[in-house]
Design a protein around this motif. Structure first.
Motif, PDB file in Angstrom:
ATOM      1  N   ASP A 104      15.800  33.391  23.110  1.00 45.86           N
ATOM      2  CA  ASP A 104      17.032  32.912  22.476  1.00 45.86           C
ATOM      3  C   ASP A 104      18.267  33.170  23.331  1.00 45.86           C
ATOM      4  O   ASP A 104      19.386  32.826  22.937  1.00 45.86           O
ATOM      5  CB  ASP A 104      17.214  33.553  21.093  1.00 45.86           C
ATOM      6  N   ASN A 157      21.165  30.267  20.012  1.00 46.88           N
ATOM      7  CA  ASN A 157      21.349  30.093  18.567  1.00 46.88           C
ATOM      8  C   ASN A 157      22.790  29.753  18.212  1.00 46.88           C
ATOM      9  O   ASN A 157      23.046  28.873  17.386  1.00 46.88           O
ATOM     10  CB  ASN A 157      20.908  31.359  17.830  1.00 46.88           C
ATOM     11  N   SER A 158      23.727  30.446  18.840  1.00 45.34           N
ATOM     12  CA  SER A 158      25.142  30.228  18.502  1.00 45.34           C
ATOM     13  C   SER A 158      25.838  29.267  19.445  1.00 45.34           C
ATOM     14  O   SER A 158      26.912  28.743  19.133  1.00 45.34           O
ATOM     15  CB  SER A 158      25.881  31.575  18.528  1.00 45.34           C
TER      16      SER A 158
END
Length: 743
Positions: A208, A259-260
């Motif tokens: 990630d 993810n962000s």
């Protein structure tokens, strides 16, 4: 060892002309593939530890396949894919598996950028579904699977991208990339060349986050190189190249959160000025990144652990050296995040085991010898596997040792150069062995005892072929020069007569940590030396001070004085060899390529009473013209060490030239620029010194392509014969050899 292989080796050993040895090695033989060895293409050990894959090519239909073989039987058990079954592509020439081996990345087309970097066309093959997906319509760099194989990250036009293989969506991670200004995640020219890597980004364990190095080249001086091509007007290749003492790229460390979508700079809690980041690598913990920082002089190296979640950093290893520290790829994290580290801190390169916070657990190997490769750790048995020169500095052997340094075993059994590729579970290893008398043989070996289970590829056909040519044994010995026993090899004519005098032609490289005197099978140059021996030359090579595998003190004695002690050793060796009754001291020549060209030029100029001729191919003629990382590692900057640069650079000694000099360069050399030769030429002209020279248009540092190598070696051979050989004596030798063959 097979009987046919033994016969071939015996034939090769022969130093007199035998009936079976009646062929002369021609330059065409050397460069048309006559002596090509067979090998194992793209060997990969499968995760199960019981099988391995290789890349096979079919010449009949020009197809490529990834085939699976069983270690125990060596039988082919499966074909992962064959390009003839894929309508979307005609073929591929390289492959890599995802970590879970569910997908394969295929390279179908590529073009080189510099020495290690390429732009390529890639496809992803899903093994279960047999689906083939093109990664990008563009030529991209360094595509790398995420740990779960759901994504691929890659570089394109100085920015980083991620492709989701399930949705097909592509996310652009960076947007400030710009040619000759900003590079994200791919190294600049000097990092690629001198720190030996291109991919400057890495996935964390959970897939990630991606950490990467950003290069700001804005202040790096620009280098331009004419490309003559075939069009009416030439073009130019323009790129940033920092020469010694000039500005480097400003590097910074960054983190992208998938993810962000957040992109941030990572900093350590120490201020560095003018520094390098030569390595980054995630640990087994998804939030802990290891990064190596190095000062510009490269005599201080810090290994940092950065907790990206806690935004904290800690130095766990801080090494210092009076000269320089070599950066390696040996850092390996174990399941408990303790790690393996190699270092020369006790005077020889050895393996160390540290806790995750850097505390020393044990020095695993020790002795007055060098570890030359680290293969890995079997955590089930706490056994480390490595390669070293413990059995003599010209040999390589494979060893095992317990993590605590006990129970060391020599696994390779045959003297020469051995290297290993271990199965994933360390049950087996494929050993590659060669020596000066035996071509490469690939064998399956048991990792506990080292015993050979089966031969895979033996190159017996090549050994038998070579046995049919007039060849001479490569004789290994040492020669005491300037208080040191230096490694040497020598090749004499097959019909050598100790009562005659022969011209001596020397080869050397002598770059820091290098080695040319090694017990291994022939490279192309070795066949050329045999070709010269056939014409009546003795050929020799001496590894002087500054070369490798004899300890740090021997290697680093040249610090701040590149070319001083190395040249002294070559001149002294030539003088000493010239005292031998069978060597004509009036006919001694020397040659080298790159650093070796720098050396041969200096040897001819400074040793003008010893050397009659020299050939310099792609030489550095002044260290002021070469790059920062390599040059300053050994010399510091020219601003700090002007005398070290100038007193040892051949361009400043052209007035001493007395013998015959051949200078050769490729105009497309992005590494050692043609500037070196052009400035040397001008210096020689202004000193009113006659010389010969040759420029190969658009050829890079390797000077190859089409008939180029054949032309190059023909030119050098003719020059040697003209300047060093005695035509009448050579003709007599040839007649004598032919009469013995006929007899």
């Amino acid at each position: 060892m097979k009987f046919t292989r033994l016969i071939a080796v015996i034939g090769f050993f022969a130093t007199t002309v035998l009936v079976a040895q009646n062929k002369q090695i021609s330059l065409e033989d050397i460069w048309n593939g006559t002596f090509r060895t067979e090998g194992m293409q793209a060997l990969h050990s499968m995760n199960n530890g019981k099988q391995y894959s290789v890349l096979n090519f079919s010449r009949s239909d020009r197809s490529a396949s990834i085939d699976i073989y069983d270690y125990k039987t060596l039988e082919k058990v499966n074909t992962i894919l064959n390009s003839s079954d894929l309508s979307e592509i005609q073929g591929f020439f390289n492959y890599s598996f995802s970590k879970d081996e569910s997908k394969v990345l295929l390279t179908t087309n590529s073009k080189p950028v510099f020495r290690r970097s390429t732009l390529g066309e890639y496809y992803i093959y899903d093994i279960a579904s047999k689906k083939l997906t093109k990664l990008s319509d563009d030529l991209v760099q360094e595509p790398t699977f995420s740990p779960d194989a759901s994504k691929v990250a890659y570089g394109y036009q100085n920015n980083l991208y991620v492709k989701d293989l399930n949705s097909g969506a592509v996310t652009q991670m960076t947007s400030d990339g710009e040619k000759n200004r900003i590079i994200n995640g791919i190294t600049d020219w000097v990092y690629e060349e001198e720190f030996s890597f291109v991919r400057a980004f890495d996935w964390n364990a959970s897939g990630d986050k991606i950490a990467f190095i950003r290069f700001d080249e804005s202040e790096v001086p620009q280098f331009s190189m004419d490309v003559f091509g075939t069009d009416l007007y030439q073009t130019q290749q323009v790129f940033k190249y920092p020469k010694a003492g000039e500005a480097n790229s400003k590097v910074s460390l960054h983190l992208y959160d998938l993810n962000s979508g957040n992109l941030e700079e990572l900093k350590v809690n120490k201020t560095y000025n003018d520094f390098y980041i030569p390595r980054l690598q995630w640990t087994n913990e998804a939030n802990v990144l290891s990064v190596q920082y190095m000062n510009r002089h490269q005599n201080e190296l810090d290994l940092w652990m950065i907790d990206v979640d806690a935004n904290s950093s800690k130095v766990v290893i801080a090494e210092k050296d009076n000269a320089y520290i070599d950066v390696t790829f040996n850092l390996t994290f174990l399941k408990d995040n303790s790690f393996i580290w190699t270092s020369e801190k006790d005077g020889f390169n050895h393996i160390y085991h540290h806790t995750k916070d850097g505390s020393l657990i044990s020095q695993v190997t020790q002795g007055d010898w060098e570890v030359t490769n680290y293969y890995g750790l079997d955590e089930k048995t706490n056994t480390i596997f490595y390669q070293s020169v413990e059995n003599g500095s010209i040999n390589r052997d494979v060893y095992s040792v317990k993590l605590n340094g006990k129970n060391k075993k020599r696994l390779s059994k045959t003297e020469g150069t051995n290297s290993a590729a271990f199965s994933a579970d360390f049950t087996y290893f494929i050993n590659t062995h060669s020596s000066a008398t035996s071509p490469q043989e690939y064998t399956l070996n048991d990792s506990k005892s080292g015993s050979v289970i089966k031969s895979i590829i033996d190159n017996d056909k090549l050994a038998n072929k070579v046995a049919g040519y007039v060849t001479s044994k490569k004789e290994f010995s040492t020669i005491n020069i300037n208080g040191n026993d230096l490694n040497m090899w020598m090749i004499k004519p097959a019909n050598f007569d100790p009562n005659k005098e022969y011209p001596l032609f020397m080869y050397q490289y002598s770059g820091p940590g290098s080695q040319q005197v090694a017990n291994r099978w022939n490279a192309a140059n070795d066949y050329w030396y045999q070709h010269l021996a056939q014409q009546g030359y003795i050929v020799a090579c001496v590894d002087g001070r500054g070369t490798g595998l004899k300890g740090a003190a021997f290697k680093k004695v040249t610090q701040n004085e590149l070319g001083k002690y190395e040249v002294e050793d070559q001149i002294a060796a030539a003088k000493k060899l010239g005292e031998r009754s069978y060597i004509d001291a009036e006919r001694i020549g020397i040659w080298g390529w790159s650093f070796g060209g720098f050396m041969s030029s200096n040897a001819l100029f400074k040793g003008n009473d010893v050397f009659k001729m020299a050939i310099a191919v792609a030489p550095v003629t002044s260290w002021r013209f070469y790059d920062t990382i390599y040059t300053e590692r050994y010399m510091t900057t020219p601003q700090e060490n002007a005398s070290g640069y100038d007193e040892n650079s051949p361009i400043n000694h052209v007035d001493k030239l007395k013998g015959d000099f051949l200078l050769i360069h490729g105009s497309g050399d992005d590494n050692v620029h043609l500037q070196n030769t052009m400035r040397m030429v001008e210096a020689l002209v202004q000193a009113n010194k006659q010389f010969d020279w040759m420029i190969y248009p658009d050829k890079n540092h390797g000077i190859f392509g089409g008939n180029t190598r054949l032309h190059l070696y023909s030119k050098m051979t003719n020059f040697i014969n003209e300047k060093l050989g005695d035509k009448r004596e050579n003709d007599e030798m040839k007649k004598e050899m032919q009469s013995k063959i006929k007899g």
